[in-house]
Design an enzyme around this catalytic site. Sequence first.
Site, PDB file in Angstrom:
ATOM      1  NE  ARG A 154      -8.122 -11.608   1.205  1.00 36.17           N
ATOM      2  CZ  ARG A 154      -9.403 -11.891   1.432  1.00 36.17           C
ATOM      3  NH1 ARG A 154      -9.707 -12.888   2.229  1.00 36.17           N
ATOM      4  NH2 ARG A 154     -10.355 -11.196   0.868  1.00 36.17           N
TER       5      ARG A 154
ATOM      6  CD  GLN B 253     -14.367  -5.000  -1.585  1.00 43.36           C
ATOM      7  OE1 GLN B 253     -14.626  -3.821  -1.825  1.00 43.36           O
ATOM      8  NE2 GLN B 253     -13.149  -5.500  -1.719  1.00 43.36           N
TER       9      GLN B 253
ATOM     10  CD  GLN C 171      -9.878  -4.368  -6.482  1.00 45.27           C
ATOM     11  OE1 GLN C 171     -10.565  -4.946  -5.656  1.00 45.27           O
ATOM     12  NE2 GLN C 171      -8.778  -3.716  -6.148  1.00 45.27           N
TER      13      GLN C 171
ATOM     14  CB  SER D  28      -2.177 -10.129   0.740  1.00 46.83           C
ATOM     15  OG  SER D  28      -3.550 -10.203   1.089  1.00 46.83           O
TER      16      SER D  28
ATOM     17  CG  HIS E 282      -1.919  -1.039   1.327  1.00 43.81           C
ATOM     18  ND1 HIS E 282      -1.850  -2.071   2.224  1.00 43.81           N
ATOM     19  CD2 HIS E 282      -3.048  -1.243   0.608  1.00 43.81           C
ATOM     20  CE1 HIS E 282      -2.899  -2.857   2.073  1.00 43.81           C
ATOM     21  NE2 HIS E 282      -3.640  -2.386   1.090  1.00 43.81           N
TER      22      HIS E 282
ATOM     23  CG  ASP F 137      -6.491  -7.419  -5.494  1.00 48.80           C
ATOM     24  OD1 ASP F 137      -6.968  -8.515  -5.196  1.00 48.80           O
ATOM     25  OD2 ASP F 137      -5.869  -6.707  -4.684  1.00 48.80           O
TER      26      ASP F 137
END
Length: 280
Positions: A187, A60, A153, A185, A36, A150
């Site tokens: 996650r 989403q 996306q 990520s 990011h 992504d």
Amino acid sequence: MLVFKTKSELKEHLQPAISKKNIGFVPTMGALHQGHISLVKKAKQENEIVVVSIFVNPTQFNNASDLTNYPKTIDADLKMLEEANCDVVFIPSVEEIYDENVNSENFEFDGLEKEMEGKFRPGHFDGVGTVVKKLFEIVRPTNAYFGEKDFQQLQIIKKMVVKNNLPVNVIGCSIFRESDGLAMSSRNMRLTQEQREASPFIHKVLLEAKSLFINEKGNGICKWVTEQFENQPELELEYFIIADEENLKEMKTINENVKYRAFIAVFAGEIRLIDNISLT
């Protein structure tokens, strides 16, 4: 660095800059990492004002537990953004974004939404399109930055901008990786030690698949990838496909004029990891 929680306050602050200065925008769901921050740094290089949003978008998520378990690290996020010299942070509530109608718009993405992730996460891209469109209308950025991890996306957001005539330049940025190759990520912080140690295998397979594609013109790669994951107890392959970068259609035969990319989704326990690599 200024932090706003309401649309009205953010709009009031940005209004004098609109049409006079370049506004760079990085939409995030928080739990920030250096991937990011790389987007923020690129935005800083190319714009006079940089806005980052932190908003976990409920529309989403197909899996309710995934939404509930999505990591929230707001204090650490703000510290990272301040260190990256971010100018403005927008941290709205669900009510601030959706009022009382927490539902997705229905979009036409010319079939992009039906490939790959769309097959496994119905409605996901309507949710993405809805929140990004709302954020674009609030921030009114000149440039918006998204990571290529992504990639589907990214293509869908570009399509939405064109179809809705939004005056935003959507910029895709290279995947930011850990030193062992794992795509960064939010996650990843939920992985167990064993899963984290196993997960760089995903990128390793992508690199080998690229080599096979270049040297053997794509024959048997999908079968080969499937076989590689049969001996990985911590990782379960959901899909691997080679597709046209533009329309995301799965490759049937190689066309010399097409840019191809390999896409992969893998489960490490309940945590779903995605990655991709350009093949041409």
